[in-house]
Design an enzyme around this catalytic site. Structure first.
Site, PDB file in Angstrom:
ATOM      1  CB  VAL A  19     -10.741 -95.659  -5.732  1.00  0.00           C
ATOM      2  CG1 VAL A  19     -10.343 -97.059  -6.168  1.00  0.00           C
ATOM      3  CG2 VAL A  19     -11.080 -95.646  -4.250  1.00  0.00           C
ATOM      4  N   GLY A 212      -7.299 -93.359 -14.806  1.00  0.00           N
ATOM      5  CA  GLY A 212      -7.258 -91.984 -15.290  1.00  0.00           C
ATOM      6  C   GLY A 212      -8.628 -91.393 -15.555  1.00  0.00           C
ATOM      7  NE  ARG A 213     -11.880 -90.559 -10.896  1.00  0.00           N
ATOM      8  CZ  ARG A 213     -11.263 -91.321  -9.989  1.00  0.00           C
ATOM      9  NH1 ARG A 213     -10.557 -92.375 -10.371  1.00  0.00           N
ATOM     10  NH2 ARG A 213     -11.341 -91.037  -8.709  1.00  0.00           N
ATOM     11  CG  LEU A 214      -9.460 -91.509 -20.099  1.00  0.00           C
ATOM     12  CD1 LEU A 214      -8.288 -91.752 -21.032  1.00  0.00           C
ATOM     13  CD2 LEU A 214     -10.451 -90.538 -20.752  1.00  0.00           C
ATOM     14  CG  HIS A 215     -14.713 -93.923 -15.614  1.00  0.00           C
ATOM     15  ND1 HIS A 215     -13.682 -94.463 -14.875  1.00  0.00           N
ATOM     16  CD2 HIS A 215     -15.046 -92.741 -15.013  1.00  0.00           C
ATOM     17  CE1 HIS A 215     -13.412 -93.657 -13.852  1.00  0.00           C
ATOM     18  NE2 HIS A 215     -14.217 -92.607 -13.922  1.00  0.00           N
TER      19      HIS A 215
END
Length: 234
Positions: A19, A212-215
């Site tokens: 997601v 971009g998974r840069l949480h």
């Protein structure tokens, strides 16, 4: 072995499931990035607010948390996790209830350190609470017990939680016997083997999903009266 349908195999490809947390269907478009100022008033108000927001959007059991304890019964310590419900929240910590003789109860008696994770995929948020547990007072347990439905009280008396049982029929038989035992009792008492635990955190981490998974990860560390806040890399 029966051949698998390629279409079904493709649909169930776990590695391909993802997601994009930048999608406004997952995160409201107006939501800003989680930062240190969000916990300026302490960790508890933000956790309480996130639970309430999860409830408001229809998340089932928004107070559910995965509780991890340590088992010392094998040749080496090992983690054990299960889902329980948070039934109390205060600046001191999170509270849950269980059978003291259950697997989690015996594990906490041997090693009181535990971790609890709240996860709300619909909001792309998680909170991880880590620290030492302690039993709550009998008065606190009694107050919560008084609010439990009668069926839940009977279930607590009937179940030897975490112990093997021969069949569902056997479990139902014991419940029927317990129901008969308390048939004339209006106020079923708290079992002596049942009660609450307070998970008193020394660390609370807030996680917010981002594209971009840069949480975003913000951790609050508590050492006595000293609190520090810092950002962690995703």
């Amino acid at each position: 072995m029966r051949d698998l349908d390629p279409a079904a195999t493709s649909a169930s490809d776990l590695a391909a499931m993802r997601v994009d947390y930048g999608d406004p269907l997952v995160i409201p478009a107006e939501e800003t990035d989680l930062d240190e100022t969000w916990v300026a008033g302490g960790w508890e108000p933000l956790l309480r607010g996130w639970i309430e927001q999860a409830r408001a959007v229809g998340v089932a059991e928004p107070n559910a948390m995965v509780l991890a304890t340590v088992s010392l019964t094998g040749p080496a310590p090992r983690p054990v996790a299960r889902t329980v419900l948070c039934k109390g929240l205060s600046p001191e910590g999170v509270t849950f209830y269980t059978n003291y003789d259950s697997a989690k109860g015996t594990q906490l008696a041997a090693d009181p350190y535990a971790a609890a994770s709240f996860v709300w995929p619909a909001l792309a948020r998680q909170v991880h609470v880590r620290g030492v547990t302690e039993r709550v007072s009998a008065e606190v347990t009694a107050a919560y017990w008084a609010a439990r439905p009668r069926e839940s009280r009977l279930g607590a008396w009937a179940s030897r939680q975490s112990r093997p049982v021969a069949s569902r029929a056997e479990l139902d038989r014991v419940l029927a016997e317990t129901t008969a035992r308390f048939a004339d009792v209006d106020d079923i008492p708290v079992p002596p083997f049942w009660g609450g635990y307070l998970l008193r955190p020394d660390e609370v981490e807030f996680w917010q999903g981002r594209r971009g998974r840069l949480h975003n990860r913000i951790v609050v560390r508590i050492d006595g009266q000293t609190t520090t806040v810092e950002r962690l890399q995703p």
